[in-house]
Design an enzyme around this catalytic site. Structure first.
Site, PDB file in Angstrom:
ATOM      1  N   ASP A 164       0.848  -1.189   0.000  1.00 57.45           N
ATOM      2  CA  ASP A 164       0.000   0.000   0.000  1.00 57.45           C
ATOM      3  C   ASP A 164       0.884   1.240   0.000  1.00 57.45           C
ATOM      4  O   ASP A 164       1.820   1.343   0.800  1.00 57.45           O
ATOM      5  CB  ASP A 164      -0.904  -0.009   1.237  1.00 57.45           C
ATOM      6  CG  ASP A 164      -1.996   1.047   1.153  1.00 57.45           C
ATOM      7  OD1 ASP A 164      -2.336   1.458   0.036  1.00 57.45           O
ATOM      8  OD2 ASP A 164      -2.523   1.448   2.210  1.00 57.45           O
ATOM      9  N   TYR A 185       1.295   5.719  -0.478  1.00 56.23           N
ATOM     10  CA  TYR A 185       0.915   6.950   0.247  1.00 56.23           C
ATOM     11  C   TYR A 185       1.137   8.096  -0.723  1.00 56.23           C
ATOM     12  O   TYR A 185       1.995   8.934  -0.524  1.00 56.23           O
ATOM     13  CB  TYR A 185       1.834   7.031   1.470  1.00 56.23           C
ATOM     14  CG  TYR A 185       1.528   8.057   2.534  1.00 56.23           C
ATOM     15  CD1 TYR A 185       0.264   8.211   3.065  1.00 56.23           C
ATOM     16  CD2 TYR A 185       2.559   8.850   3.048  1.00 56.23           C
ATOM     17  CE1 TYR A 185       0.017   9.124   4.078  1.00 56.23           C
ATOM     18  CE2 TYR A 185       2.333   9.766   4.057  1.00 56.23           C
ATOM     19  CZ  TYR A 185       1.064   9.898   4.567  1.00 56.23           C
ATOM     20  OH  TYR A 185       0.826  10.807   5.587  1.00 56.23           O
ATOM     21  N   HIS A 190      -3.612  14.222   0.835  1.00 53.19           N
ATOM     22  CA  HIS A 190      -3.803  13.355   2.005  1.00 53.19           C
ATOM     23  C   HIS A 190      -2.598  13.419   2.935  1.00 53.19           C
ATOM     24  O   HIS A 190      -2.736  13.602   4.154  1.00 53.19           O
ATOM     25  CB  HIS A 190      -4.035  11.912   1.544  1.00 53.19           C
ATOM     26  CG  HIS A 190      -4.020  10.906   2.659  1.00 53.19           C
ATOM     27  ND1 HIS A 190      -4.986  10.872   3.637  1.00 53.19           N
ATOM     28  CD2 HIS A 190      -3.137   9.910   2.951  1.00 53.19           C
ATOM     29  CE1 HIS A 190      -4.720   9.892   4.483  1.00 53.19           C
ATOM     30  NE2 HIS A 190      -3.601   9.296   4.096  1.00 53.19           N
ATOM     31  N   ARG A 217       1.410  16.721  13.141  1.00 56.88           N
ATOM     32  CA  ARG A 217       2.629  17.498  13.368  1.00 56.88           C
ATOM     33  C   ARG A 217       2.345  18.970  13.041  1.00 56.88           C
ATOM     34  O   ARG A 217       2.934  19.543  12.120  1.00 56.88           O
ATOM     35  CB  ARG A 217       3.776  16.975  12.489  1.00 56.88           C
ATOM     36  CG  ARG A 217       4.124  15.515  12.743  1.00 56.88           C
ATOM     37  CD  ARG A 217       5.317  15.073  11.870  1.00 56.88           C
ATOM     38  NE  ARG A 217       5.046  15.202  10.448  1.00 56.88           N
ATOM     39  CZ  ARG A 217       4.405  14.296   9.710  1.00 56.88           C
ATOM     40  NH1 ARG A 217       3.969  13.174  10.276  1.00 56.88           N
ATOM     41  NH2 ARG A 217       4.212  14.496   8.407  1.00 56.88           N
ATOM     42  N   GLU A 225     -10.145   4.029   4.082  1.00 49.72           N
ATOM     43  CA  GLU A 225      -9.324   4.788   3.153  1.00 49.72           C
ATOM     44  C   GLU A 225      -9.765   4.435   1.748  1.00 49.72           C
ATOM     45  O   GLU A 225      -9.686   3.270   1.335  1.00 49.72           O
ATOM     46  CB  GLU A 225      -7.833   4.491   3.351  1.00 49.72           C
ATOM     47  CG  GLU A 225      -7.303   5.033   4.674  1.00 49.72           C
ATOM     48  CD  GLU A 225      -5.800   4.918   4.813  1.00 49.72           C
ATOM     49  OE1 GLU A 225      -5.239   5.620   5.678  1.00 49.72           O
ATOM     50  OE2 GLU A 225      -5.185   4.133   4.069  1.00 49.72           O
ATOM     51  N   GLU A 270      -9.269   4.055  -1.903  1.00 50.42           N
ATOM     52  CA  GLU A 270      -8.065   3.871  -2.705  1.00 50.42           C
ATOM     53  C   GLU A 270      -8.399   3.180  -4.028  1.00 50.42           C
ATOM     54  O   GLU A 270      -9.491   2.653  -4.225  1.00 50.42           O
ATOM     55  CB  GLU A 270      -7.029   3.033  -1.938  1.00 50.42           C
ATOM     56  CG  GLU A 270      -6.685   3.609  -0.565  1.00 50.42           C
ATOM     57  CD  GLU A 270      -5.464   2.975   0.059  1.00 50.42           C
ATOM     58  OE1 GLU A 270      -4.642   2.399  -0.695  1.00 50.42           O
ATOM     59  OE2 GLU A 270      -5.322   3.049   1.290  1.00 50.42           O
ATOM     60  N   ASP A 282      -8.879   0.437   2.367  1.00 49.79           N
ATOM     61  CA  ASP A 282      -7.862   0.038   3.339  1.00 49.79           C
ATOM     62  C   ASP A 282      -8.362   0.410   4.734  1.00 49.79           C
ATOM     63  O   ASP A 282      -8.055   1.477   5.258  1.00 49.79           O
ATOM     64  CB  ASP A 282      -6.546   0.754   3.013  1.00 49.79           C
ATOM     65  CG  ASP A 282      -5.433   0.386   3.978  1.00 49.79           C
ATOM     66  OD1 ASP A 282      -5.442  -0.739   4.494  1.00 49.79           O
ATOM     67  OD2 ASP A 282      -4.558   1.239   4.214  1.00 49.79           O
ATOM     68  N   ARG A 322      -7.131   3.647  13.623  1.00 51.52           N
ATOM     69  CA  ARG A 322      -6.202   4.753  13.827  1.00 51.52           C
ATOM     70  C   ARG A 322      -5.565   4.748  15.212  1.00 51.52           C
ATOM     71  O   ARG A 322      -4.420   5.179  15.368  1.00 51.52           O
ATOM     72  CB  ARG A 322      -6.931   6.086  13.606  1.00 51.52           C
ATOM     73  CG  ARG A 322      -7.515   6.270  12.217  1.00 51.52           C
ATOM     74  CD  ARG A 322      -6.448   6.267  11.148  1.00 51.52           C
ATOM     75  NE  ARG A 322      -7.003   6.608   9.826  1.00 51.52           N
ATOM     76  CZ  ARG A 322      -6.352   6.510   8.704  1.00 51.52           C
ATOM     77  NH1 ARG A 322      -5.102   6.067   8.704  1.00 51.52           N
ATOM     78  NH2 ARG A 322      -6.915   6.826   7.560  1.00 51.52           N
ATOM     79  N   TYR A 333       3.001   2.383  15.291  1.00 50.09           N
ATOM     80  CA  TYR A 333       3.682   2.597  14.009  1.00 50.09           C
ATOM     81  C   TYR A 333       5.078   3.204  14.126  1.00 50.09           C
ATOM     82  O   TYR A 333       5.824   3.212  13.144  1.00 50.09           O
ATOM     83  CB  TYR A 333       2.816   3.432  13.070  1.00 50.09           C
ATOM     84  CG  TYR A 333       2.948   4.926  13.201  1.00 50.09           C
ATOM     85  CD1 TYR A 333       3.636   5.661  12.231  1.00 50.09           C
ATOM     86  CD2 TYR A 333       2.375   5.615  14.269  1.00 50.09           C
ATOM     87  CE1 TYR A 333       3.736   7.042  12.334  1.00 50.09           C
ATOM     88  CE2 TYR A 333       2.482   6.985  14.372  1.00 50.09           C
ATOM     89  CZ  TYR A 333       3.162   7.691  13.411  1.00 50.09           C
ATOM     90  OH  TYR A 333       3.262   9.054  13.512  1.00 50.09           O
ATOM     91  N   LYS A 366      -3.686  -2.046  10.388  1.00 49.58           N
ATOM     92  CA  LYS A 366      -4.078  -2.162   8.983  1.00 49.58           C
ATOM     93  C   LYS A 366      -4.358  -3.605   8.563  1.00 49.58           C
ATOM     94  O   LYS A 366      -5.120  -3.829   7.624  1.00 49.58           O
ATOM     95  CB  LYS A 366      -2.942  -1.619   8.095  1.00 49.58           C
ATOM     96  CG  LYS A 366      -2.628  -0.145   8.288  1.00 49.58           C
ATOM     97  CD  LYS A 366      -3.547   0.722   7.474  1.00 49.58           C
ATOM     98  CE  LYS A 366      -3.058   2.152   7.413  1.00 49.58           C
ATOM     99  NZ  LYS A 366      -3.887   2.998   6.536  1.00 49.58           N
ATOM    100  N   THR A 426      -8.666  -5.719   4.278  1.00 46.18           N
ATOM    101  CA  THR A 426      -8.602  -4.814   3.132  1.00 46.18           C
ATOM    102  C   THR A 426      -9.647  -5.297   2.135  1.00 46.18           C
ATOM    103  O   THR A 426      -9.590  -6.442   1.688  1.00 46.18           O
ATOM    104  CB  THR A 426      -7.212  -4.827   2.474  1.00 46.18           C
ATOM    105  OG1 THR A 426      -6.217  -4.484   3.437  1.00 46.18           O
ATOM    106  CG2 THR A 426      -7.153  -3.860   1.309  1.00 46.18           C
ATOM    107  N   THR A 433      -4.575   6.535   0.182  1.00 47.66           N
ATOM    108  CA  THR A 433      -5.812   7.306   0.258  1.00 47.66           C
ATOM    109  C   THR A 433      -5.852   8.389  -0.815  1.00 47.66           C
ATOM    110  O   THR A 433      -4.892   9.136  -1.000  1.00 47.66           O
ATOM    111  CB  THR A 433      -5.934   7.964   1.643  1.00 47.66           C
ATOM    112  OG1 THR A 433      -5.834   6.952   2.642  1.00 47.66           O
ATOM    113  CG2 THR A 433      -7.261   8.679   1.793  1.00 47.66           C
ATOM    114  N   GLU A 451      -9.294  12.607   7.938  1.00 52.89           N
ATOM    115  CA  GLU A 451      -9.249  13.933   7.320  1.00 52.89           C
ATOM    116  C   GLU A 451     -10.607  14.624   7.358  1.00 52.89           C
ATOM    117  O   GLU A 451     -10.698  15.817   7.659  1.00 52.89           O
ATOM    118  CB  GLU A 451      -8.810  13.819   5.872  1.00 52.89           C
ATOM    119  CG  GLU A 451      -7.389  13.365   5.636  1.00 52.89           C
ATOM    120  CD  GLU A 451      -7.139  13.182   4.159  1.00 52.89           C
ATOM    121  OE1 GLU A 451      -6.795  14.177   3.490  1.00 52.89           O
ATOM    122  OE2 GLU A 451      -7.309  12.054   3.660  1.00 52.89           O
TER     123      GLU A 451
END
Length: 404
Positions: free
Chosen positions: A119, A121, A126, A135, A192, A194, A226, A230, A237, A246, A250, A337, A351
């Protein structure tokens, strides 16, 4: 596009521009077999190929798409050309019509054997949103993001076909107010939206696949959800990335759209700055104008635009093999995503609700930050086809069941 003796409604899904492959069974004949969606019907591909004496009949007669995918592009093109001829030339109607089944009467299955699952990114929107959420005082994108397609290896054994119920995962999570992790069901279950790609033609270990060789290796395109826990993901992670948050499920759509069906949907991708390294450059554009739609309990919550993806599927394939990793028939990789610049184009609840701070208000009067038990998520997509036609991807759907 030529007309069909099936007298297809121009606005009906799965017209001649699409002709996607899947695996189906019926109550009268529960054995899974390869089919092609056309309008309101499914064509039993193996039976039709035998009826007309097609040279590829044995290749398409199995209980999965594996043999067809492994046969390579010359056979893929031959089958697609034959299908178009069978469904447009009245001379074939008598042989082909008996092998059409009403689409509402079939059960759809996972269409191929999943080998590996990666998968990516690849959406700048996103990745930037996620960076701003987690962050807020730093640059939203990590320093490597614009230099290479970031991805992770997932679990192929939990890739399931659309319609499979999803049991809420359980694991470790650390609430901000707790001094130590707790164990229990995820309380921040997400989706997600995708797009997935499946490899047909393999490559030997130690070799590389160039960006411009994408269409010689990738058999088809489909929709993918996906599912993501969270809270489990946030705790586990660092430093190695997604794992149990995850790997529990799927979901993939049952119809695989051939790459050849997307010729009219190909567009230039967004400008890349800095210019990628040479192995990530190609002479052919492989951006794709796919329009996704995400529904939560029947209500549209997002319309993500795939043509804005920063990294293309061709670049992802090149990066996935640049270290000499081999490809196998049935390898699946996903786009990551799909999100756009507008609030209504975000492809996940993280999001859409800004990590739960801005709940979604649904038309039925309820609110959602993350998924609740009983919720059903459905993702659909279309793309432009030749001569103003439409390519349909069907749907990938799943309903959340309580944790066990």
């Amino acid at each position: 596009m030529p007309d069909s003796w099936l007298d297809l409604d121009p606005d009906a899904p799965f017209g001649l521009a699409t002709l996607p492959y899947g695996v189906f069974s019926t109550a009268a004949d529960p054995a899974p077999r390869t089919g092609v969606a056309v309008g309101a019907h499914v064509l039993d591909l193996g039976a039709a190929a035998r009826a007309v004496g097609a040279p590829f009949a044995d290749t398409v007669a199995g209980p999965s798409l594996d043999a067809l995918m492994a046969a390579g592009r010359p056979v893929w093109d031959q089958v697609r050309e034959a299908l178009t001829a069978w469904l447009t030339d009245p001379a074939h109607e008598a042989a082909v019509r008996p092998h059409l089944v009403e689409r509402d009467a079939v059960t759809l299955h996972l269409p191929f054997t999943v080998a590996d699952y990666v998968d990516f990114y690849a959406s700048e929107h996103h990745a930037s949103n996620v960076g701003r959420i987690f962050r807020p005082e730093q640059e939203p994108l990590t320093p490597n993001w614009r230099h290479l397609p970031i991805g992770y290896h997932g679990r192929s054994g939990t890739v399931v076909v659309s319609g499979t119920d999803i049991v809420r995962p359980t694991g470790q999570r650390k609430p901000p107010t707790e001094p130590a992790p707790v164990f229990g069901p995820s309380v921040r279950l997400d989706i997600e939206a995708e797009v997935g790609f499946v490899v047909g033609t393999p490559s030997p270990m130690g070799s590389r696949v160039a960006v411009d060789d994408f269409a010689d290796h990738v058999f088809g395109v489909f929709l993918l959800n996906d599912w993501s826990a969270r809270d489990l993901q946030a705790w586990e992670y660092v430093p190695l990335g997604p794992f149990l948050g995850k790997s529990f499920a799927t979901s993939v759509s049952p119809w695989i759209v051939p790459v050849a069906a997307l010729s009219a949907a190909r567009v230039e991708q967004p400008a890349q700055d800095p210019e990628p390294l040479p192995y990530l450059r190609g002479a052919q554009p492989w951006g794709l104008d796919l329009r996704l739609e995400v529904r939560l309990n029947g209500h549209v919550v997002s319309r993500p635009p795939f043509e804005l993806m920063y990294w293309t599927a061709a670049q992802q394939l090149a990066h996935m093999t640049v270290n000499g990793a081999s490809l196998r028939t049935g390898d699946v990789y996903a786009s990551g995503t799909v999100s756009g610049p507008e609030a209504g184009q975000r492809g996940c609840l993280l999001e859409l609700t800004w990590s739960g701070k801005e709940p979604l208000h649904l038309p039925d009067g309820t609110e959602r930050t993350f998924l609740e038990d009983g919720d059903e998520v459905t993702i659909t997509a279309t793309a432009p086809g030749p001569d103003g036609t439409r390519v349909d991807f069907g749907e990938v759907a799943g309903r959340v069941l309580p944790a066990r």
